[in-house]
Scaffold this motif. Structure first.
Motif, PDB file in Angstrom:
ATOM      1  N   GLY A  21       0.804  -1.213   0.000  1.00 15.76           N
ATOM      2  CA  GLY A  21       0.000   0.000   0.000  1.00 15.76           C
ATOM      3  C   GLY A  21       0.840   1.267   0.000  1.00 15.76           C
ATOM      4  N   ILE A  22       1.939   1.248   0.739  1.00 14.15           N
ATOM      5  CA  ILE A  22       2.823   2.422   0.788  1.00 14.15           C
ATOM      6  C   ILE A  22       3.500   2.629  -0.567  1.00 14.15           C
ATOM      7  CG2 ILE A  22       4.835   3.445   1.908  1.00 14.15           C
ATOM      8  CD1 ILE A  22       4.126   1.652   4.372  1.00 14.15           C
ATOM      9  N   ALA A  23       3.975   1.531  -1.169  1.00 15.13           N
ATOM     10  CA  ALA A  23       4.642   1.637  -2.475  1.00 15.13           C
ATOM     11  C   ALA A  23       3.701   2.203  -3.531  1.00 15.13           C
ATOM     12  CB  ALA A  23       5.164   0.268  -2.903  1.00 15.13           C
ATOM     13  N   ALA A  24       2.453   1.774  -3.515  1.00 10.97           N
ATOM     14  CA  ALA A  24       1.509   2.179  -4.553  1.00 10.97           C
ATOM     15  C   ALA A  24       1.357   3.682  -4.637  1.00 10.97           C
ATOM     16  CB  ALA A  24       0.153   1.522  -4.309  1.00 10.97           C
ATOM     17  N   VAL A  25       1.310   4.348  -3.492  1.00 14.97           N
ATOM     18  CA  VAL A  25       1.087   5.792  -3.511  1.00 14.97           C
ATOM     19  C   VAL A  25       2.377   6.578  -3.744  1.00 14.97           C
ATOM     20  CG1 VAL A  25      -1.000   5.657  -2.132  1.00 14.97           C
ATOM     21  CG2 VAL A  25       1.194   5.928  -0.979  1.00 14.97           C
ATOM     22  N   HIS A  26       3.512   5.876  -3.803  1.00 14.63           N
ATOM     23  CA  HIS A  26       4.772   6.505  -4.186  1.00 14.63           C
ATOM     24  C   HIS A  26       5.086   6.265  -5.668  1.00 14.63           C
ATOM     25  CE1 HIS A  26       5.577   6.604   0.213  1.00 14.63           C
ATOM     26  NE2 HIS A  26       6.345   7.618  -0.087  1.00 14.63           N
ATOM     27  N   ALA A  27       4.249   5.540  -6.361  1.00 13.65           N
ATOM     28  CA  ALA A  27       4.543   5.149  -7.734  1.00 13.65           C
ATOM     29  C   ALA A  27       4.595   6.351  -8.667  1.00 13.65           C
ATOM     30  CB  ALA A  27       3.484   4.156  -8.226  1.00 13.65           C
ATOM     31  N   PRO A  28       5.575   6.389  -9.587  1.00  8.23           N
ATOM     32  CA  PRO A  28       5.617   7.460 -10.584  1.00  8.23           C
ATOM     33  C   PRO A  28       4.395   7.404 -11.500  1.00  8.23           C
ATOM     34  CG  PRO A  28       7.707   6.260 -10.498  1.00  8.23           C
ATOM     35  CD  PRO A  28       6.714   5.458  -9.714  1.00  8.23           C
ATOM     36  N   VAL A  29       4.025   8.551 -12.054  1.00 13.50           N
ATOM     37  CA  VAL A  29       2.902   8.573 -12.994  1.00 13.50           C
ATOM     38  C   VAL A  29       3.300   7.854 -14.280  1.00 13.50           C
ATOM     39  CG1 VAL A  29       1.964  10.713 -12.068  1.00 13.50           C
ATOM     40  CG2 VAL A  29       3.596  10.807 -13.962  1.00 13.50           C
ATOM     41  N   PRO A  30       2.333   7.304 -15.027  1.00 13.35           N
ATOM     42  CA  PRO A  30       2.648   6.628 -16.301  1.00 13.35           C
ATOM     43  C   PRO A  30       2.929   7.656 -17.398  1.00 13.35           C
ATOM     44  CG  PRO A  30       0.282   6.575 -15.892  1.00 13.35           C
ATOM     45  CD  PRO A  30       0.909   7.189 -14.680  1.00 13.35           C
ATOM     46  N   SER A  31       4.202   8.001 -17.579  1.00 13.77           N
ATOM     47  CA  SER A  31       4.583   9.174 -18.367  1.00 13.77           C
ATOM     48  C   SER A  31       5.040   8.890 -19.784  1.00 13.77           C
ATOM     49  CB  SER A  31       5.712   9.916 -17.642  1.00 13.77           C
ATOM     50  OG  SER A  31       6.838   9.068 -17.473  1.00 13.77           O
ATOM     51  N   LEU A  32       5.030   7.615 -20.212  1.00 10.24           N
ATOM     52  CA  LEU A  32       5.651   7.263 -21.489  1.00 10.24           C
ATOM     53  C   LEU A  32       5.052   8.022 -22.663  1.00 10.24           C
ATOM     54  CD1 LEU A  32       7.642   5.417 -23.011  1.00 10.24           C
ATOM     55  CD2 LEU A  32       5.797   3.760 -23.220  1.00 10.24           C
ATOM     56  N   ARG A  33       3.731   8.151 -22.706  1.00 10.32           N
ATOM     57  CA  ARG A  33       3.102   8.766 -23.865  1.00 10.32           C
ATOM     58  C   ARG A  33       3.445  10.250 -24.006  1.00 10.32           C
ATOM     59  NH1 ARG A  33       3.269   4.733 -26.398  1.00 10.32           N
ATOM     60  NH2 ARG A  33       1.803   3.049 -26.030  1.00 10.32           N
ATOM     61  N   LYS A  34       3.656  10.924 -22.911  1.00 13.00           N
ATOM     62  CA  LYS A  34       4.054  12.327 -22.969  1.00 13.00           C
ATOM     63  C   LYS A  34       5.546  12.465 -23.206  1.00 13.00           C
ATOM     64  CE  LYS A  34       3.984  16.829 -22.428  1.00 13.00           C
ATOM     65  NZ  LYS A  34       3.522  17.684 -23.532  1.00 13.00           N
ATOM     66  N   LEU A  35       6.339  11.873 -22.337  1.00 12.33           N
ATOM     67  CA  LEU A  35       7.787  12.063 -22.398  1.00 12.33           C
ATOM     68  C   LEU A  35       8.437  11.246 -23.496  1.00 12.33           C
ATOM     69  CD1 LEU A  35       8.665  12.097 -18.591  1.00 12.33           C
ATOM     70  CD2 LEU A  35       8.047  13.999 -20.079  1.00 12.33           C
ATOM     71  N   GLY A  36       7.815  10.121 -23.885  1.00 17.14           N
ATOM     72  CA  GLY A  36       8.460   9.241 -24.846  1.00 17.14           C
ATOM     73  C   GLY A  36       8.091   9.486 -26.289  1.00 17.14           C
ATOM     74  N   THR A  37       6.881  10.005 -26.552  1.00 16.29           N
ATOM     75  CA  THR A  37       6.451  10.090 -27.950  1.00 16.29           C
ATOM     76  C   THR A  37       5.903  11.454 -28.355  1.00 16.29           C
ATOM     77  OG1 THR A  37       4.245   9.261 -27.365  1.00 16.29           O
ATOM     78  CG2 THR A  37       5.881   7.634 -28.015  1.00 16.29           C
ATOM     79  N   GLU A  38       5.402  12.242 -27.411  1.00  8.60           N
ATOM     80  CA  GLU A  38       4.745  13.487 -27.778  1.00  8.60           C
ATOM     81  C   GLU A  38       5.680  14.686 -27.747  1.00  8.60           C
ATOM     82  OE1 GLU A  38       1.645  16.095 -25.397  1.00  8.60           O
ATOM     83  OE2 GLU A  38       0.617  14.428 -26.377  1.00  8.60           O
ATOM     84  N   ASP A  39       6.552  14.763 -26.755  1.00 11.53           N
ATOM     85  CA  ASP A  39       7.417  15.919 -26.610  1.00 11.53           C
ATOM     86  C   ASP A  39       8.441  16.004 -27.732  1.00 11.53           C
ATOM     87  OD1 ASP A  39       6.217  16.848 -24.393  1.00 11.53           O
ATOM     88  OD2 ASP A  39       7.906  16.558 -23.035  1.00 11.53           O
ATOM     89  N   PRO A  40       8.790  17.213 -28.156  1.00 10.74           N
ATOM     90  CA  PRO A  40       9.908  17.360 -29.103  1.00 10.74           C
ATOM     91  C   PRO A  40      11.211  17.000 -28.411  1.00 10.74           C
ATOM     92  CG  PRO A  40       9.192  19.509 -28.303  1.00 10.74           C
ATOM     93  CD  PRO A  40       8.187  18.510 -27.795  1.00 10.74           C
ATOM     94  N   ARG A  41      12.230  16.696 -29.200  1.00  9.49           N
ATOM     95  CA  ARG A  41      13.524  16.366 -28.634  1.00  9.49           C
ATOM     96  C   ARG A  41      14.211  17.634 -28.141  1.00  9.49           C
ATOM     97  NH1 ARG A  41      10.961  12.662 -28.135  1.00  9.49           N
ATOM     98  NH2 ARG A  41      11.138  10.657 -29.169  1.00  9.49           N
ATOM     99  N   PRO A  42      15.123  17.578 -27.169  1.00  8.88           N
ATOM    100  CA  PRO A  42      15.810  16.383 -26.711  1.00  8.88           C
ATOM    101  C   PRO A  42      14.950  15.474 -25.837  1.00  8.88           C
ATOM    102  CG  PRO A  42      16.486  18.244 -25.401  1.00  8.88           C
ATOM    103  CD  PRO A  42      15.632  18.798 -26.508  1.00  8.88           C
ATOM    104  N   TYR A  43      15.274  14.176 -25.874  1.00  8.94           N
ATOM    105  CA  TYR A  43      14.570  13.190 -25.076  1.00  8.94           C
ATOM    106  C   TYR A  43      14.914  13.411 -23.605  1.00  8.94           C
ATOM    107  CZ  TYR A  43      12.266   8.698 -24.322  1.00  8.94           C
ATOM    108  OH  TYR A  43      11.386   7.724 -23.944  1.00  8.94           O
TER     109      TYR A  43
END
Length: 467
Positions: free
Chosen positions: A195-217
């Protein structure tokens, strides 16, 4: 077999309780020999990635920041001669493991790179506990089995996955499970730790940071550092009595929807638990770049052998949507290059394969730039079905030469994957290739021997060889 309730109901015992029971009662002696050997291969591979990754520019900057603001501690950081506290060390080593993009991968039902959020944080905590090699092996096996099962259970549908996705969001539980093992947490504390780990989990950012943003990566990439630090912190807090949600996975508002998914298949948490070992399906990367590009590189190796790069008129790469979505602008850093299919293909055809890692000088080489401009990426919708169904990476490449001839090749399973096959010898050779220049040949070979016989050594012995 244990059964859980449907995704919309609360399990009778609760998913965390069932997994907590298994972790608390886990015995290394019950693990098949081949699974133990696979765990050793994963540790060899991950340690090699950490050692080599510490020299990457993002890692150097990160280490300076953590030293200044996190403070010096008792955990030795491989290949640096420096020490950090347990939590910043877990963060740093996880990011370094992924820095060169050589870290392991998993494709069966939950495509990800699991090792970076299991082995580096476990290696950090193992120095603080301290423990022996057998205890580290136990923790690593638990980390993989828990992480990958949770990953499969919360995987979104293909439609949702195209909108929201991330690896580290659920990989935090691999770090937590490994830490819980090293701390020998009792069942009740493990349930709290989920339960503690779950609320520390990073947001699922792949679609924004991995494919949508212009470079640099972005250099955070998959945010494995945050997941690793959060997982270890969760276990440490639970060991001191900190209370977390004890039904974090279950119900309409469970972790699955918190993580951005649109479904939860709780039966996958326990399917074959203790009999079907997902560790067997972990693959290894023999190119230092995004796994999505590896079948392309394998196919280019198949059809481009012996071809004069100057005789190539055009190169077509047809494949699944994820590969097509990479690339774009010419890379300006090694991190950009790891996700640029055109750049990687040019290097492979020029005899500078990414299996050797990536070099800054290639970013500005005119021969690389010219060949890169001849490459056309094509989305083949027929390849998407296999990608989403099984994690396959279907690609077909076609070279058209100045004499009017063509060469073509297709690949579906990347070299080093469980489907394509790999061997401990190949993983050991990769380790020596990655670490030899950092540690020196003798230290690299000595540390490899220790890793391959880990159950007979202490963690202190290992750290003395790689620090």
């Amino acid at each position: 077999m244990l059964n859980l309730a449907s995704a919309t109901g609360v399990a009778r015992e609760g998913s965390s309780a069932i997994l907590g029971d298994w972790i608390a009662g886990f015995n290394l002696a019950d693990v098949p020999d081949d699974v133990v050997e696979q765990a050793k291969s994963c540790i060899v591979d991950s340690v090699g990635c950490v050692v080599a990754g510490t020299s990457a520019r993002p890692s150097r900057l990160l280490l300076d920041t953590l030293e200044r603001y996190g403070g010096v501690g008792d955990v030795a950081i491989p290949a640096t001669g420096k020490r950090l506290g347990t939590l910043p060390a877990a963060y740093f080593m996880a990011q370094s493991a992924n820095a060169l993009d050589f870290d392991d991968s998993f494709r069966s039902g939950a495509p990800c790179h699991p090792g970076a959020t299991i082995i580096p944080p476990a290696l950090a905590l193992a120095q603080a506990v301290p423990c022996d090699g057998a205890e580290l092996l136990r923790a690593v096996i638990l980390g993989y089995e828990i992480s990958l099962r949770i990953g499969r259970a919360v995987q979104p549908t293909p439609e949702r996955k195209a909108e929201v996705y991330g690896f580290s969001t659920w990989q935090i539980f691999g770090a937590m499970a490994a830490a819980a093992s090293l701390l020998r947490l009792p069942r009740a504390a493990i349930i709290d730790a989920f339960g503690i780990a779950a609320v520390h989990a990073p947001v699922p950012s792949l679609r924004k940071l991995g494919t949508e943003d212009p470079r640099p990566y972005p250099w955070t990439k998959n945010t494995y550092g945050s997941a690793s630090e959060g997982g270890v912190l969760a276990a440490l807090l639970a060991s001191d009595g900190y209370v977390g949600s004890r039904t974090i996975f279950d119900g309409d508002r469970g972790f699955w929807i918190m993580s951005g998914s649109d479904r939860f298949r709780p039966e996958l948490l326990t399917e074959g638990l203790g009999t079907t070992w997902l560790l067997r399906e972990v693959g290894f990367k023999f190119y230092g770049c995004c796994r999505w590009t590896h079948t392309m590189l394998d196919a280019l190796r198949d059809c481009g052998a012996g071809v004069d790069p100057d005789a190539i008129e055009t190169i077509e790469v047809a494949g699944f949507k994820e590969l097509f979505g990479l690339g774009g602008e010419a890379p300006t850093s090694i991190v950009d290059a790891q996700f640029n299919p055109q750049h990687l293909a040019a290097l492979e055809l020029l005899g500078r394969s990414p299996e050797r890692g990536l070099a800054d000088e290639d970013l500005v080489d005119p021969r690389v730039s010219r060949l890169r401009s001849k490459i056309t990426m094509i989305h083949d919708p027929s390849a998407d079905e296999a990608y989403y169904a099984s994690g396959a990476l279907p690609v077909r490449v076609t070279l058209r030469l100045s004499d009017g001839t063509t060469r073509a090749a297709a690949r579906q399973d990347p070299s080093g994957s469980a489907a394509a096959g790999n061997s401990p010898e190949a993983i050991d050779a990769k380790f020596l290739r990655l670490t030899g220049g950092v540690l020196g040949g003798d230290r690299a070979r000595s540390s490899l021997s220790t890793l391959r016989n880990l159950e007979n050594h202490s963690i202190a012995e290992l750290i003395a060889q790689i620090a």
